[in-house]
Design a protein around this motif. Sequence first.
Motif, mmCIF file in Angstrom:
data_model
loop_
_atom_site.group_PDB
_atom_site.id
_atom_site.type_symbol
_atom_site.label_atom_id
_atom_site.label_comp_id
_atom_site.label_asym_id
_atom_site.label_seq_id
_atom_site.Cartn_x
_atom_site.Cartn_y
_atom_site.Cartn_z
ATOM 1 N N ARG A 277 64.496 68.212 46.944
ATOM 2 C CA ARG A 277 63.390 68.929 46.032
ATOM 3 C C ARG A 277 63.623 68.850 44.494
ATOM 4 O O ARG A 277 62.603 68.551 43.726
ATOM 5 C CB ARG A 277 63.269 70.553 46.371
ATOM 6 N N GLU A 278 64.903 69.187 44.008
ATOM 7 C CA GLU A 278 65.251 68.972 42.752
ATOM 8 C C GLU A 278 64.686 67.480 42.150
ATOM 9 O O GLU A 278 64.201 67.293 41.137
ATOM 10 C CB GLU A 278 66.504 69.514 42.440
ATOM 11 N N HIS A 279 65.220 66.355 43.083
ATOM 12 C CA HIS A 279 65.373 65.015 42.587
ATOM 13 C C HIS A 279 63.594 64.796 42.622
ATOM 14 O O HIS A 279 63.181 64.218 41.759
ATOM 15 C CB HIS A 279 65.869 64.259 43.521
ATOM 16 N N ARG A 280 63.068 65.282 43.550
ATOM 17 C CA ARG A 280 61.474 65.033 43.505
ATOM 18 C C ARG A 280 60.916 65.661 42.542
ATOM 19 O O ARG A 280 59.749 64.971 42.061
ATOM 20 C CB ARG A 280 60.757 65.318 44.840
ATOM 21 N N ALA A 281 61.114 66.866 42.070
ATOM 22 C CA ALA A 281 60.653 67.666 40.874
ATOM 23 C C ALA A 281 60.895 66.775 39.651
ATOM 24 O O ALA A 281 59.969 66.724 38.965
ATOM 25 C CB ALA A 281 60.990 68.905 40.805
ATOM 26 N N MET A 282 62.227 66.393 39.486
ATOM 27 C CA MET A 282 62.413 65.773 38.212
ATOM 28 C C MET A 282 61.481 64.209 38.078
ATOM 29 O O MET A 282 61.153 63.961 37.079
ATOM 30 C CB MET A 282 63.768 65.117 38.284
ATOM 31 N N MET A 283 61.485 63.512 39.353
ATOM 32 C CA MET A 283 60.714 62.371 39.310
ATOM 33 C C MET A 283 59.265 62.566 38.970
ATOM 34 O O MET A 283 58.420 61.816 38.171
ATOM 35 C CB MET A 283 60.728 61.459 40.569
ATOM 36 N N ALA A 284 58.555 63.521 39.405
ATOM 37 C CA ALA A 284 57.080 64.016 39.435
ATOM 38 C C ALA A 284 56.924 64.381 37.896
ATOM 39 O O ALA A 284 56.190 64.114 37.274
ATOM 40 C CB ALA A 284 56.821 65.184 40.202
ATOM 41 N N ASP A 285 58.008 64.953 37.189
ATOM 42 C CA ASP A 285 57.859 65.473 35.943
ATOM 43 C C ASP A 285 57.886 64.256 34.896
ATOM 44 O O ASP A 285 57.140 64.054 34.158
ATOM 45 C CB ASP A 285 58.984 66.344 35.533
ATOM 46 N N TYR A 286 58.708 63.240 35.299
ATOM 47 C CA TYR A 286 58.700 62.060 34.567
ATOM 48 C C TYR A 286 57.658 61.120 34.591
ATOM 49 O O TYR A 286 56.904 60.850 33.625
ATOM 50 C CB TYR A 286 59.781 61.063 34.963
ATOM 51 N N LEU A 287 56.870 61.201 35.857
ATOM 52 C CA LEU A 287 55.661 60.260 35.907
ATOM 53 C C LEU A 287 54.675 61.029 35.268
ATOM 54 O O LEU A 287 53.787 60.673 34.729
ATOM 55 C CB LEU A 287 55.177 60.192 37.381
ATOM 56 N N ARG A 288 54.587 62.436 35.236
ATOM 57 C CA ARG A 288 53.501 63.318 34.619
ATOM 58 C C ARG A 288 53.609 63.017 33.108
ATOM 59 O O ARG A 288 52.594 62.643 32.384
ATOM 60 C CB ARG A 288 53.452 64.648 35.010
ATOM 61 N N ASN A 289 54.749 62.823 32.680
ATOM 62 C CA ASN A 289 55.035 62.552 31.145
ATOM 63 C C ASN A 289 54.648 61.141 30.777
ATOM 64 O O ASN A 289 54.068 60.959 29.778
ATOM 65 C CB ASN A 289 56.383 62.898 30.709
#
Length: 108
Positions: free
Chosen positions: A47-59
């Motif tokens: 979950r932590e990895h997915r959240a980090m990747m989603a945050d990167y993609l949003r930015n």
Amino acid sequence: SSAFVGTAARRAYLSFVNPRPGKVSNSKETALQAATRVAVQVSFLQREHRAMMADYLRNADAARAHYDELGLEPFPLILILDNVRSVYNVGSIFRSSETARLQEPCPL
């Protein structure tokens, strides 16, 4: 999943499945308790990895939209990556080339 290769979640799973030779296990913990503990840990790390990747993609998407609004084109430079073996290095190079607005990084 290939999305989790090299992540902390995969390392936690592999350390449970293939423990280091000579490592003393916790004798007070049953196999079911140990499996449950590792499953919770792996789930959290995924979950932590997915959240980090989603945050990167949003930015990254917001930055691209901002560049498009300003009419900025990427620099006509293609970065060729030869013999780069670490996933972390490749990711870092891709992020750096995006920040520098290079046309495209090209791994061989």
